[in-house]
Design a protein around this motif. Structure first.
Motif, PDB file in Angstrom:
ATOM      1  N   ALA A  20      -2.421  -0.703  -5.097  1.00 47.49           N
ATOM      2  CA  ALA A  20      -1.069  -0.157  -5.253  1.00 47.49           C
ATOM      3  C   ALA A  20      -1.002   1.286  -4.768  1.00 47.49           C
ATOM      4  O   ALA A  20      -0.035   1.687  -4.111  1.00 47.49           O
ATOM      5  CB  ALA A  20      -0.633  -0.245  -6.717  1.00 47.49           C
ATOM      6  N   VAL A  21      -2.031   2.072  -5.077  1.00 47.54           N
ATOM      7  CA  VAL A  21      -2.055   3.468  -4.627  1.00 47.54           C
ATOM      8  C   VAL A  21      -2.130   3.540  -3.109  1.00 47.54           C
ATOM      9  O   VAL A  21      -1.441   4.334  -2.464  1.00 47.54           O
ATOM     10  CB  VAL A  21      -3.237   4.212  -5.273  1.00 47.54           C
ATOM     11  CG1 VAL A  21      -3.470   5.555  -4.595  1.00 47.54           C
ATOM     12  CG2 VAL A  21      -2.976   4.425  -6.762  1.00 47.54           C
ATOM     13  N   PHE A  22      -2.966   2.704  -2.513  1.00 50.64           N
ATOM     14  CA  PHE A  22      -3.112   2.704  -1.056  1.00 50.64           C
ATOM     15  C   PHE A  22      -1.803   2.325  -0.367  1.00 50.64           C
ATOM     16  O   PHE A  22      -1.345   2.999   0.563  1.00 50.64           O
ATOM     17  CB  PHE A  22      -4.222   1.744  -0.645  1.00 50.64           C
ATOM     18  CG  PHE A  22      -4.342   1.553   0.842  1.00 50.64           C
ATOM     19  CD1 PHE A  22      -4.939   2.525   1.630  1.00 50.64           C
ATOM     20  CD2 PHE A  22      -3.853   0.409   1.448  1.00 50.64           C
ATOM     21  CE1 PHE A  22      -5.046   2.359   2.995  1.00 50.64           C
ATOM     22  CE2 PHE A  22      -3.950   0.225   2.817  1.00 50.64           C
ATOM     23  CZ  PHE A  22      -4.558   1.212   3.598  1.00 50.64           C
ATOM     24  N   LEU A  23      -1.181   1.224  -0.836  1.00 41.14           N
ATOM     25  CA  LEU A  23       0.074   0.788  -0.216  1.00 41.14           C
ATOM     26  C   LEU A  23       1.193   1.794  -0.463  1.00 41.14           C
ATOM     27  O   LEU A  23       2.055   1.990   0.401  1.00 41.14           O
ATOM     28  CB  LEU A  23       0.468  -0.583  -0.756  1.00 41.14           C
ATOM     29  CG  LEU A  23      -0.439  -1.744  -0.359  1.00 41.14           C
ATOM     30  CD1 LEU A  23       0.041  -3.044  -0.998  1.00 41.14           C
ATOM     31  CD2 LEU A  23      -0.499  -1.893   1.156  1.00 41.14           C
ATOM     32  N   GLY A  24       1.188   2.418  -1.642  1.00 36.48           N
ATOM     33  CA  GLY A  24       2.196   3.432  -1.913  1.00 36.48           C
ATOM     34  C   GLY A  24       2.084   4.600  -0.952  1.00 36.48           C
ATOM     35  O   GLY A  24       3.092   5.168  -0.527  1.00 36.48           O
ATOM     36  N   GLY A  25       0.850   4.978  -0.593  1.00 35.13           N
ATOM     37  CA  GLY A  25       0.670   6.061   0.360  1.00 35.13           C
ATOM     38  C   GLY A  25       1.083   5.685   1.762  1.00 35.13           C
ATOM     39  O   GLY A  25       1.686   6.485   2.487  1.00 35.13           O
ATOM     40  N   VAL A  26       0.800   4.442   2.165  1.00 32.31           N
ATOM     41  CA  VAL A  26       1.103   4.012   3.530  1.00 32.31           C
ATOM     42  C   VAL A  26       2.583   3.684   3.703  1.00 32.31           C
ATOM     43  O   VAL A  26       3.208   4.067   4.704  1.00 32.31           O
ATOM     44  CB  VAL A  26       0.237   2.790   3.900  1.00 32.31           C
ATOM     45  CG1 VAL A  26       0.657   2.215   5.250  1.00 32.31           C
ATOM     46  CG2 VAL A  26      -1.236   3.167   3.926  1.00 32.31           C
TER      47      VAL A  26
END
Length: 330
Positions: free
Chosen positions: A296-302
């Motif tokens: 979730a953190v990775f996709l939120g950043g991208v």
């Protein structure tokens, strides 16, 4: 939807159905509860390849549903109507496919058990989390969901399946990683969303363990029945509490997020979870709760421009270490 391959003879509840067969068992009948040894990866004859595939599916897909839910809520979709209709639609599609392929329709007793499990897992478990995400930051929500394996280990122990030493270290390490990942979060001062969010993983964990001892439908029909019952209860609750569909067309992003939740979050993800629940230890089946926040953190950043703090990288190391401890075969 593709079904799971048949295991060798000896698996409980009639085994796992082949690709040519319409269904595959999700849970054991109460007369033959499938309590697995702590050191085993899965039930006797369970395919290791399908266990790994199901784990990866939950790690990636359910990790992305945080962002999809956020997009749906921001696009004007009400929480309980969105979640309820999502599971009703997915359950209807799966039920129709299985019925056309000759799967038996659940009995009245099986429908009742499916309603109980659907209420615990979807109505309270998923519905409470989606409701809370209207006010509570997604990081705090991920922290609370990260307690799911601990609740599952507790309820599993009460039913006679306490986690082993390596699993206990993995549970502690994973929860510590979730805490580090969410340092600085707050509950936003809203008591009702906070209570709903705290009850969410507890209800999901209890429903997952209890479902092993209820007379559930066989195979994927159990998944379909749970989604139909749980989705219908959420939808009706939304109507009773005054939710209504938006008068204007939701944004394209919200619609895309909704159908992503129907297809991948519900049909694919919930079916994979059912397979793990039937064939793996409770701590392994719920280990996705530690990996999902990382995704979730990775996709939120991208996709949403969210930034990664240095503590997030430390948390990821702890979370991945927990997964190793939870998934290793003793």
């Amino acid at each position: 939807m593709r079904t799971w391959p048949r295991s060798e003879a000896g698996a409980t509840s009639g085994g796992i159905v082949s690709v040519s067969s319409p269904v595959q068992p999700l849970v054991s009948a109460p007369s033959t509860p499938s309590v697995l040894p702590v050191g085993d990866v899965g039930a006797s004859g369970a395919s290791r390849g399908w266990l790994i595939t199901s784990l990866v599916t939950l790690y990636l897909i359910w990790g992305s549903t945080y962002l999809a839910i956020r997009f749906g809520l921001e696009g004007g979709l009400p929480p309980f109507l969105m979640s309820g209709s999502r599971f009703m639609l997915a359950g209807s599609v799966l039920f129709a496919v299985l019925w056309l392929r000759g799967a038996p329709v659940p009995t009245a007793r099986q429908w009742a058990s499916s309603a109980v499990v659907g209420l615990l897992l979807l109505g309270i478990g998923n519905g409470g989390l989606v409701f809370a995400q209207q006010w509570v930051p997604s990081g705090v929500a991920a922290l609370v969901v990260g307690s799911l394996p601990m609740w599952t280990a507790l309820f599993g122990g009460l039913f006679g399946q306490w986690p082993g030493r390596a699993e206990r270290w993995g549970l502690a390490l994973g929860f510590g990683g979730i805490v580090v990942l969410n340092l600085g979060g707050n509950l936003g001062g809203h008591w009702l969303p906070t209570v709903a969010m705290l009850l969410s993983p507890l209800s999901w964990a209890f429903g997952s363990i209890w479902s092993r001892r209820l007379p559930m439908p066989q195979g994927l029909m159990s998944t379909a029945a749970q989604m139909l019952c749980g989705g219908a209860m959420m939808y009706c609750f939304g109507l009773v509490t005054g939710e209504h569909l938006p008068t204007t067309m939701p944004s394209t992003r919200a619609l895309f997020a909704y159908f992503y939740l129907v297809t991948f979050g519900s049909l694919v993800g919930y079916s994979a979870y059912g397979y793990l629940l039937r064939n793996a230890r409770p701590s392994l089946a719920t280990s996705y709760a530690y990996v999902n926040p990382v995704v979730a953190v990775f996709l939120g950043g991208v996709l949403a421009g969210e930034t990664m703090k240095p503590t997030a990288w430390v948390a990821m190391g702890a979370i991945l270490g927990a997964v190793v401890l939870l998934t290793r075969k003793r």
